[in-house]
Design an enzyme around this catalytic site. Structure first.
Site, PDB file in Angstrom:
ATOM      1  CE  LYS A 127      -3.445  -2.753   0.065  1.00 38.32           C
ATOM      2  NZ  LYS A 127      -2.659  -3.989   0.058  1.00 38.32           N
TER       3      LYS A 127
ATOM      4  CB  SER B 263      -3.510 -12.054  -1.255  1.00 36.36           C
ATOM      5  OG  SER B 263      -2.125 -12.174  -1.485  1.00 36.36           O
TER       6      SER B 263
END
Length: 552
Positions: A120, A468
């Site tokens: 992120k 994921s």
């Protein structure tokens, strides 16, 4: 020379603070550079960044600038994803962006170097670059070393999938403690073409890092050299007035989309690219662009989890630069980059070192798209399916009855109790931006459970949550929008309803008549109210079409 923002904001009290920090009178006139560092003792993804920050700061000083190290939050899937079912992972992306604004913009610094690492932070840094629009360059934080057990390579993907498989009576492929010790052998992000390495390649494709930066072994001399050169380059960028919105053009986004498709990267790149575009005020629809570019771009490399190529081999074959070189006939190489030169100029002298690892267009691994955008009566706005290498290993058409679950725990129980049959479409909902909130990690756990139970080839899986970047199992559709928590059709599905997925027509449909769905409308449930920061996120997060930004 460009007028420095830091000088324009100068005042006696400001200079007094900086004199007390050891700055000289001469320093007051130099470019002030933020070195954005997410170093953290919590997670190995960031554990090495203090050393990299030191290299960058020394280079900034040598180039005639004044560096200021700025810290931000440091989200790591396997560490800070432990609480609230993983809701802090995606939501922390926007904390990174806001951290940077609250420090760099508030101090009116002239430029920034962002040390970008786990999933992120790359989008968070690029979103901040687009929002602040001050000269910015990203230093790729690199991937972690993994180990060997006997003659077999072992990494975090093996450990994670093995741990889930034990619930279904399957033993670890090796001694569990030995796998734990060997899976991660140093600092950096997960090995493989999961979200972090995908986003590192995106950074280079967009032109926000120096050429040849991604991927890279963490703490290697190559990475340190890139950090050193980035520290020098940022001072030049400030003096040239080269800002992110000059680099983040529609052409740059198209190049990044093509890069992700060519490596069959993480589906999370779609929302992150859209969020960067929103923050940079670039009028592009990444979802539409994805569909358009996906019809042209084949898969050129098969890094794990797509194939057996290790990320080290991909780097040694030329990495993101080699992908861009091979894609040159299909992309816009006239796009400007942080070097001050075009992508074509950066690639002019570059040669692909490993053409068997990173294939040319006339000899691809498989046809594209590796990732497709679906729409239909179940997902009127969008949904994402990862196809990977299209070798017939997973179906691209599926129709069957729905098995609906409103929690990860219930879905796992049903899989464990063998209640999911061949031909079923397992639906996990309430996992979206507001329902999760922030999507969490439930979908990934369920998908690995489906694979461990041996039913991935015979069923389909649909969720309004995310996955994921390590997930590539069976026919799976994620990020269904609108999500259940805001009244999307996925929230109205009943057990037994027929669902049809057709990749060829890019469609995903709930085969229930409109009158029946209208009668069910009262069943729609809003999200369970979150608290604290997650409550703020749940209240303010915008739809998937914006990339899930927090600004309206």
């Amino acid at each position: 020379m460009v007028q420095l923002r830091s000088l324009a904001a100068d005042s006696p009290s400001r200079r007094s603070h900086w004199y007390a920090l050891g700055l000289s009178e001469e320093d007051m006139l130099k470019p002030k550079i933020a070195v954005v560092n997410s170093s953290s003792e919590l997670a190995v993804c960031y554990a090495h960044l203090d050393g990299i920050a030191k290299i960058v700061k020394e280079a900034v000083r040598a180039a005639g600038g004044v560096p200021f190290e700025v810290r931000t939050t440091a989200p790591s899937d396997f560490i800070t994803g432990a609480g609230k079912q993983g809701s802090y992972i995606l939501s922390a992306r926007d904390l990174v962006t806001n951290d940077i604004e609250a420090q760099v913009e508030a101090a009116m610094l002239d430029g920034m170097v962002c040390l970008t690492s786990c999933d992120k932070t790359p989008p968070g840094h690029m979103m901040a670059a687009g929002r602040l629009n001050i000269p910015t360059i990203l230093v790729i934080g690199g991937y972690q070393a993994s180990g060997m057990i006997g003659n077999e390579h072992v990494d975090l993907e093996d450990l994670w999938s093995g741990s889930i498989a034990t619930r279904f009576g399957k033993p670890f492929p090796h001694d569990e403690q030995e796998m734990i010790r060997q899976a991660v052998r140093g600092p950096g992000v997960c090995a493989g073409m999961a979200t972090a390495n995908t986003m590192h390649c995106v950074v280079e494709a967009l032109g926000l890092s120096l050429p040849g930066s991604a991927p890279v072994r963490a703490n290697s001399e190559k990475m340190q050299d890139a950090a050193r050169r980035s520290g020098a380059r940022i001072v030049e960028m400030v003096n040239e007035g080269l800002t992110p919105r000059q680099i983040l053009t529609p052409a740059a986004f198209r190049n990044a989309v093509a890069t992700v498709l060519a490596v069959s990267g993480s589906i999370n790149a779609i929302k992150h690219l859209q969020a960067v575009a929103v923050e940079a005020q670039v009028d592009v629809d990444i979802f539409a662009m994805w569909d358009e570019v996906g019809r042209k771009v084949p898969v050129l490399s098969a890094v794990r989890p797509n194939g057996e190529v290790r990320i080290e081999e991909f780097e040694d074959a030329g990495g993101a630069a080699a992908i861009l070189k091979q894609l040159a006939p299909l992309i816009d190489t006239g796009a400007l980059t942080c070097t001050g030169r075009t992508l074509a100029e950066n690639l002019e002298a570059f040669e692909v070192i490993g053409p068997e690892i990173i294939r040319p267009l006339d000899r691809p691994i498989s046809e594209g798209p590796s990732i497709a955008i679906l729409k239909g009566s179940l997902a009127p706005e969008s949904a994402v399916v990862k196809l990977g290498i299209r070798d017939g290993a997973r179906p691209e058409y599926f129709e069957g009855p729905a098995r609906v679950f409103d929690s990860t725990a219930l879905a796992l129980d049903a899989i464990e109790n063998k209640e999911i049959n061949a031909g079923d479409v397992l639906i996990l909902r309430g996992q979206g931006l507001k329902g999760g909130p922030a999507m969490g990690g439930g979908g990934s756990i369920v998908l690995f459970a489906i694979d461990a139970a041996g039913i991935a080839r015979d069923t389909a899986f649909i969720t309004d949550g995310q996955l994921s970047g390590l997930c590539l199992k069976g026919l799976t559709v994620a990020e269904v929008a609108p999500e259940a928590a805001v009244g999307g059709p996925i929230g109205l599905v009943h057990d037994g309803d027929r669902i049809r997925i057709d990749v060829a027509t890019r469609s995903i449909d709930l085969l229930v008549d409109a009158a029946t769905l209208a009668a069910r409308a009262a069943e729609a449930k809003g999200p369970k109210k979150a608290e604290g920061y997650l409550g703020i996120y749940q209240r303010d997060v915008q739809p998937m079409s914006t990339g899930a930004v927090l600004i309206d």
